[in-house]
Write an enzyme that holds these catalytic residues in place. Structure first.
Site, PDB file in Angstrom:
ATOM      1  N   THR A   1     -35.881 -71.530   4.390  1.00 51.12           N
ATOM      2  CA  THR A   1     -35.820 -72.541   3.340  1.00 51.12           C
ATOM      3  C   THR A   1     -36.343 -73.894   3.849  1.00 51.12           C
ATOM      4  O   THR A   1     -36.736 -74.741   3.043  1.00 51.12           O
ATOM      5  CB  THR A   1     -34.383 -72.657   2.779  1.00 51.12           C
ATOM      6  OG1 THR A   1     -34.404 -73.411   1.586  1.00 51.12           O
ATOM      7  CG2 THR A   1     -33.442 -73.324   3.748  1.00 51.12           C
TER       8      THR A   1
ATOM      9  N   LYS B   1     -30.093 -77.828   7.055  1.00 51.93           N
ATOM     10  CA  LYS B   1     -30.704 -77.032   8.131  1.00 51.93           C
ATOM     11  C   LYS B   1     -31.744 -77.875   8.877  1.00 51.93           C
ATOM     12  O   LYS B   1     -31.811 -77.865  10.114  1.00 51.93           O
ATOM     13  CB  LYS B   1     -31.357 -75.773   7.559  1.00 51.93           C
ATOM     14  CG  LYS B   1     -30.367 -74.774   6.980  1.00 51.93           C
ATOM     15  CD  LYS B   1     -29.508 -74.145   8.055  1.00 51.93           C
ATOM     16  CE  LYS B   1     -28.488 -73.190   7.509  1.00 51.93           C
ATOM     17  NZ  LYS B   1     -27.455 -72.823   8.482  1.00 51.93           N
TER      18      LYS B   1
ATOM     19  N   TYR C   1     -28.771 -77.894   0.743  1.00 55.56           N
ATOM     20  CA  TYR C   1     -28.533 -76.856   1.756  1.00 55.56           C
ATOM     21  C   TYR C   1     -29.689 -76.837   2.765  1.00 55.56           C
ATOM     22  O   TYR C   1     -29.476 -76.884   3.978  1.00 55.56           O
ATOM     23  CB  TYR C   1     -28.376 -75.479   1.088  1.00 55.56           C
ATOM     24  CG  TYR C   1     -28.474 -74.332   2.068  1.00 55.56           C
ATOM     25  CD1 TYR C   1     -27.466 -74.104   2.997  1.00 55.56           C
ATOM     26  CD2 TYR C   1     -29.594 -73.495   2.098  1.00 55.56           C
ATOM     27  CE1 TYR C   1     -27.566 -73.059   3.921  1.00 55.56           C
ATOM     28  CE2 TYR C   1     -29.710 -72.465   3.011  1.00 55.56           C
ATOM     29  CZ  TYR C   1     -28.684 -72.241   3.917  1.00 55.56           C
ATOM     30  OH  TYR C   1     -28.797 -71.226   4.839  1.00 55.56           O
TER      31      TYR C   1
ATOM     32  N   SER D   1     -31.353 -58.903 -13.624  1.00 56.47           N
ATOM     33  CA  SER D   1     -32.292 -59.816 -14.273  1.00 56.47           C
ATOM     34  C   SER D   1     -33.387 -60.138 -13.269  1.00 56.47           C
ATOM     35  O   SER D   1     -33.096 -60.676 -12.189  1.00 56.47           O
ATOM     36  CB  SER D   1     -31.593 -61.120 -14.676  1.00 56.47           C
ATOM     37  OG  SER D   1     -30.607 -60.862 -15.631  1.00 56.47           O
TER      38      SER D   1
ATOM     39  N   SER E   1     -33.160 -71.427   8.683  1.00 57.02           N
ATOM     40  CA  SER E   1     -33.560 -70.645   7.513  1.00 57.02           C
ATOM     41  C   SER E   1     -35.004 -70.936   7.145  1.00 57.02           C
ATOM     42  O   SER E   1     -35.498 -72.059   7.345  1.00 57.02           O
ATOM     43  CB  SER E   1     -32.660 -71.038   6.336  1.00 57.02           C
ATOM     44  OG  SER E   1     -33.186 -70.524   5.133  1.00 57.02           O
TER      45      SER E   1
ATOM     46  N   ASN F   1     -25.846 -64.201  -5.854  1.00 57.66           N
ATOM     47  CA  ASN F   1     -27.079 -64.915  -6.213  1.00 57.66           C
ATOM     48  C   ASN F   1     -28.294 -64.172  -5.703  1.00 57.66           C
ATOM     49  O   ASN F   1     -29.377 -64.272  -6.272  1.00 57.66           O
ATOM     50  CB  ASN F   1     -27.107 -66.305  -5.545  1.00 57.66           C
ATOM     51  CG  ASN F   1     -26.074 -67.223  -6.137  1.00 57.66           C
ATOM     52  OD1 ASN F   1     -25.958 -67.322  -7.352  1.00 57.66           O
ATOM     53  ND2 ASN F   1     -25.308 -67.881  -5.278  1.00 57.66           N
TER      54      ASN F   1
HETATM   55  P1  NAD Z   1     -21.291 -66.097   5.803  1.00 55.74           P
HETATM   56  O1  NAD Z   1     -20.714 -67.042   4.818  1.00 55.74           O
HETATM   57  O2  NAD Z   1     -20.992 -64.654   5.659  1.00 55.74           O
HETATM   58  O3  NAD Z   1     -20.894 -66.541   7.290  1.00 55.74           O
HETATM   59  C1  NAD Z   1     -20.609 -67.880   7.641  1.00 55.74           C
HETATM   60  C2  NAD Z   1     -19.248 -67.887   8.320  1.00 55.74           C
HETATM   61  O4  NAD Z   1     -18.932 -69.235   8.686  1.00 55.74           O
HETATM   62  C3  NAD Z   1     -18.122 -67.388   7.399  1.00 55.74           C
HETATM   63  O5  NAD Z   1     -17.376 -66.388   8.069  1.00 55.74           O
HETATM   64  C4  NAD Z   1     -17.292 -68.638   7.133  1.00 55.74           C
HETATM   65  O6  NAD Z   1     -15.918 -68.333   6.966  1.00 55.74           O
HETATM   66  C5  NAD Z   1     -17.572 -69.463   8.383  1.00 55.74           C
HETATM   67  N1  NAD Z   1     -17.388 -70.915   8.195  1.00 55.74           N
HETATM   68  C6  NAD Z   1     -17.796 -71.669   7.146  1.00 55.74           C
HETATM   69  N2  NAD Z   1     -17.459 -72.952   7.352  1.00 55.74           N
HETATM   70  C7  NAD Z   1     -16.844 -73.019   8.566  1.00 55.74           C
HETATM   71  C8  NAD Z   1     -16.269 -74.062   9.320  1.00 55.74           C
HETATM   72  N3  NAD Z   1     -16.258 -75.320   8.861  1.00 55.74           N
HETATM   73  N4  NAD Z   1     -15.700 -73.774  10.510  1.00 55.74           N
HETATM   74  C9  NAD Z   1     -15.691 -72.496  10.972  1.00 55.74           C
HETATM   75  N5  NAD Z   1     -16.216 -71.463  10.300  1.00 55.74           N
HETATM   76  C10 NAD Z   1     -16.795 -71.717   9.105  1.00 55.74           C
HETATM   77  O7  NAD Z   1     -22.871 -66.342   5.812  1.00 55.74           O
HETATM   78  P2  NAD Z   1     -24.027 -65.541   6.565  1.00 55.74           P
HETATM   79  O8  NAD Z   1     -24.903 -64.953   5.530  1.00 55.74           O
HETATM   80  O9  NAD Z   1     -23.477 -64.695   7.629  1.00 55.74           O
HETATM   81  O10 NAD Z   1     -24.830 -66.764   7.201  1.00 55.74           O
HETATM   82  C11 NAD Z   1     -24.627 -67.204   8.518  1.00 55.74           C
HETATM   83  C12 NAD Z   1     -25.532 -68.383   8.794  1.00 55.74           C
HETATM   84  O11 NAD Z   1     -26.881 -67.991   8.575  1.00 55.74           O
HETATM   85  C13 NAD Z   1     -25.286 -69.585   7.895  1.00 55.74           C
HETATM   86  O12 NAD Z   1     -25.408 -70.757   8.677  1.00 55.74           O
HETATM   87  C14 NAD Z   1     -26.402 -69.502   6.884  1.00 55.74           C
HETATM   88  O13 NAD Z   1     -26.746 -70.782   6.391  1.00 55.74           O
HETATM   89  C15 NAD Z   1     -27.525 -68.916   7.725  1.00 55.74           C
HETATM   90  N6  NAD Z   1     -28.515 -68.204   6.903  1.00 55.74           N
HETATM   91  C16 NAD Z   1     -28.129 -67.177   6.100  1.00 55.74           C
HETATM   92  C17 NAD Z   1     -29.063 -66.537   5.295  1.00 55.74           C
HETATM   93  C18 NAD Z   1     -28.666 -65.400   4.365  1.00 55.74           C
HETATM   94  O14 NAD Z   1     -29.450 -65.035   3.503  1.00 55.74           O
HETATM   95  N7  NAD Z   1     -27.490 -64.809   4.513  1.00 55.74           N
HETATM   96  C19 NAD Z   1     -30.410 -66.939   5.339  1.00 55.74           C
HETATM   97  C20 NAD Z   1     -30.778 -67.979   6.191  1.00 55.74           C
HETATM   98  C21 NAD Z   1     -29.816 -68.606   6.969  1.00 55.74           C
HETATM   99  N1  UDP Z   2     -34.232 -62.368  -7.828  1.00 55.10           N
HETATM  100  C1  UDP Z   2     -34.205 -61.773  -9.070  1.00 55.10           C
HETATM  101  N2  UDP Z   2     -32.974 -61.511  -9.647  1.00 55.10           N
HETATM  102  C2  UDP Z   2     -31.798 -61.791  -9.025  1.00 55.10           C
HETATM  103  C3  UDP Z   2     -31.834 -62.395  -7.732  1.00 55.10           C
HETATM  104  C4  UDP Z   2     -33.077 -62.672  -7.171  1.00 55.10           C
HETATM  105  O1  UDP Z   2     -35.243 -61.501  -9.657  1.00 55.10           O
HETATM  106  O2  UDP Z   2     -30.724 -61.544  -9.602  1.00 55.10           O
HETATM  107  C5  UDP Z   2     -35.546 -62.637  -7.195  1.00 55.10           C
HETATM  108  C6  UDP Z   2     -35.775 -64.103  -6.865  1.00 55.10           C
HETATM  109  O3  UDP Z   2     -36.380 -64.767  -7.964  1.00 55.10           O
HETATM  110  C7  UDP Z   2     -36.705 -64.014  -5.639  1.00 55.10           C
HETATM  111  C8  UDP Z   2     -36.246 -62.725  -4.952  1.00 55.10           C
HETATM  112  O4  UDP Z   2     -35.544 -61.968  -5.945  1.00 55.10           O
HETATM  113  O5  UDP Z   2     -38.047 -63.816  -6.057  1.00 55.10           O
HETATM  114  C9  UDP Z   2     -35.303 -62.968  -3.773  1.00 55.10           C
HETATM  115  O6  UDP Z   2     -34.229 -63.786  -4.211  1.00 55.10           O
HETATM  116  P1  UDP Z   2     -33.027 -64.138  -3.227  1.00 55.10           P
HETATM  117  O7  UDP Z   2     -32.108 -65.074  -3.963  1.00 55.10           O
HETATM  118  O8  UDP Z   2     -32.446 -62.889  -2.671  1.00 55.10           O
HETATM  119  O9  UDP Z   2     -33.734 -64.897  -1.996  1.00 55.10           O
HETATM  120  P2  UDP Z   2     -34.451 -66.326  -1.945  1.00 55.10           P
HETATM  121  O10 UDP Z   2     -35.115 -66.591  -3.255  1.00 55.10           O
HETATM  122  O11 UDP Z   2     -33.372 -67.300  -1.623  1.00 55.10           O
HETATM  123  O12 UDP Z   2     -35.447 -66.178  -0.843  1.00 55.10           O
END
Ligand code: NAD
Ligand code: UDP
Length: 345
Positions: free
Chosen positions: A128, A154, A150, A217, A126, A199
């Site tokens: 992040t 990563k 979190y 918001s 990520s 969120n």
């Molecule tokens: P998601 O929660 O939809 O998918 C994760 C899946 O993993 C779920 O289906 C959940 O049931 C499964 N899971 C959780 N714990 C488990 C375990 N112990 N064993 C087996 N399965 C398990 O989330 P997503 O948005 O699809 O994210 C997928 C990956 O991408 C995650 O690792 C997340 O940290 C990473 N990621 C997501 C975002 C985002 O904004 N969605 C951004 C950056 C990184």
């Molecule tokens: N944000 C917002 N209202 C919300 C959710 C998010 O104004 O209800 C803003 C947040 O402050 C950021 C951008 O939207 O500037 C993206 O937020 P998100 O949580 O989707 O991603 P992240 O901040 O984790 O990159």
């Protein structure tokens, strides 16, 4: 190129899209997922889109005996690891849970891969990991430093991968550092289905548009950005999923060599403000999207967007979909599935 790809967490939001793109590219995806944050209906629908059966094996990445069964049953060539927990606030409240599931789960999965000689890994990292970047756009050589548990999980997993490939050149690993994945498959059959109040910005706006929430918001309009609101790099989940196919191919073809762990940014390279996103949503939905500016959200950074040249160079990948397409597809999924996948069943 045909190969069997184990997709851990493949029943989730991003994973389900990855599975669709893998199948479309001729791979044989096998999903493992403990359903902690997803509904088995997702993989049922993926099977419909793919036009062929995709196995969903329900189990936990921390369960070594379960993983051994999976590796014995299927000739796994590459593993894509998306399984884990992803809520920043929850990770602050429950750090042990996050270190157990994310770090413990990843180590357990790598151990099982090692036991079965399957040493190609694509890991879901990520943006992040960059914490509060000193400047934008962000390249992969920027300093890392996560600001919450979190993000630290990563970073730790990336470090484990670096140590692992250094210890054994048969290992190849790519960490894909996602920026802000949004949108949905254009069939509107699969998409993001948050359990609680979302969120993230896009799922929240989607629920405002569909009438489940009264207004958005906006967290602060006094950042040092063009309109004062936070700037992010939103990326269509289908573009993101296709990058996993490219990463899988790069590992199989040896473009990413053995003994190398390569972190790669996945973003469009475009910074989009909260207000720009609201306007794009209005265009996509023809709905007003009411909003109110409130205080900044603690821990938020002003601007975060990618330099994505490395993905282009190493994976021959770049994002195709623009912001309007992201809103259109996210909205199509939300409006046709206002309650997401509904009750698990
Ligand atoms: P998601 O929660 O939809 O998918 C994760 C899946 O993993 C779920 O289906 C959940 O049931 C499964 N899971 C959780 N714990 C488990 C375990 N112990 N064993 C087996 N399965 C398990 O989330 P997503 O948005 O699809 O994210 C997928 C990956 O991408 C995650 O690792 C997340 O940290 C990473 N990621 C997501 C975002 C985002 O904004 N969605 C951004 C950056 C990184
Ligand atoms: N944000 C917002 N209202 C919300 C959710 C998010 O104004 O209800 C803003 C947040 O402050 C950021 C951008 O939207 O500037 C993206 O937020 P998100 O949580 O989707 O991603 P992240 O901040 O984790 O990159």
């Amino acid at each position: 190129m045909t190969a069997t790809v184990l997709v851990a967490g493949g029943n989730g939001y991003i994973g389900s899209h990855v599975v669709v793109e893998l199948a479309a590219a001729g791979f044989y995806p096998v999903v493992i997922d403990n359903l902690a944050n997803s509904n088995p209906e997702a993989t049922r629908r993926v099977t419909g889109i793919a036009g062929r059966d995709v196995p969903l094996l329900v189990g936990d990445v921390r369960d070594g005996a379960f993983l051994d069964e999976v590796f014995r049953a299927y000739p796994i060539d590459v593993v894509i690891h998306l399984a884990g927990l992803k809520a920043v606030g929850e990770s602050v409240a429950k750090p042990l849970l996050y270190y157990d599931v994310n770090v413990g789960g990843a180590v357990g999965l790598f151990q099982a891969m090692d036991r079965h000689g399957a040493k190609r890994m694509v890991f879901s990292s990520s943006a992040t990991v960059y914490g509060d970047p000193v400047t934008v756009p962000i390249t992969e050589d920027f300093a890392t430093g996560a600001t919450n548990p979190y993000g630290r999980t990563k970073l730790m997993i990336e470090e484990v991968l670096s140590d692992l490939v250094a210890s054994d050149p048969a290992w190849q690993a790519i960490s894909l550092r996602y920026f802000n994945p949004v949108g949905a498959h254009d069939s509107a059959l699969i998409g993001e289905d948050p359990n609680d109040i979302p969120n993230n910005l896009f799922p929240f706006i989607a629920q405002v548009a569909v009438g489940r929430r009264e207004k958005l918001s906006v967290f602060g309009n006094d950042y040092a950005t063009p309109d004062g609101t936070g700037v992010r790099d939103y990326i269509h989940v289908v573009d993101l999923a296709r990058a996993h196919v490219r990463a899988t191919q790069a590992l199989l073809q040896g473009t990413i060599a053995g003994g190398a762990h390569m972190p790669i940014n996945l973003g469009t390279g475009n910074g989009v403000s909260v207000l720009e996103a609201v306007h794009a949503w209005r265009r996509a939905t023809n709905r007003p999207i009411p909003y109110e500016v409130v205080a900044r959200r603690p821990g938020d950074v002003a601007a975060c967007y990618a330099n994505s040249e490395l993905a282009e160079k190493l994976l021959d990948w770049r994002a195709d979909f623009d912001l309007d397409a992201m809103c259109r597809d996210h909205w199509r999924w939300q409006s046709r599935n206002p309650q997401g996948y509904g009750e698990p069943g």
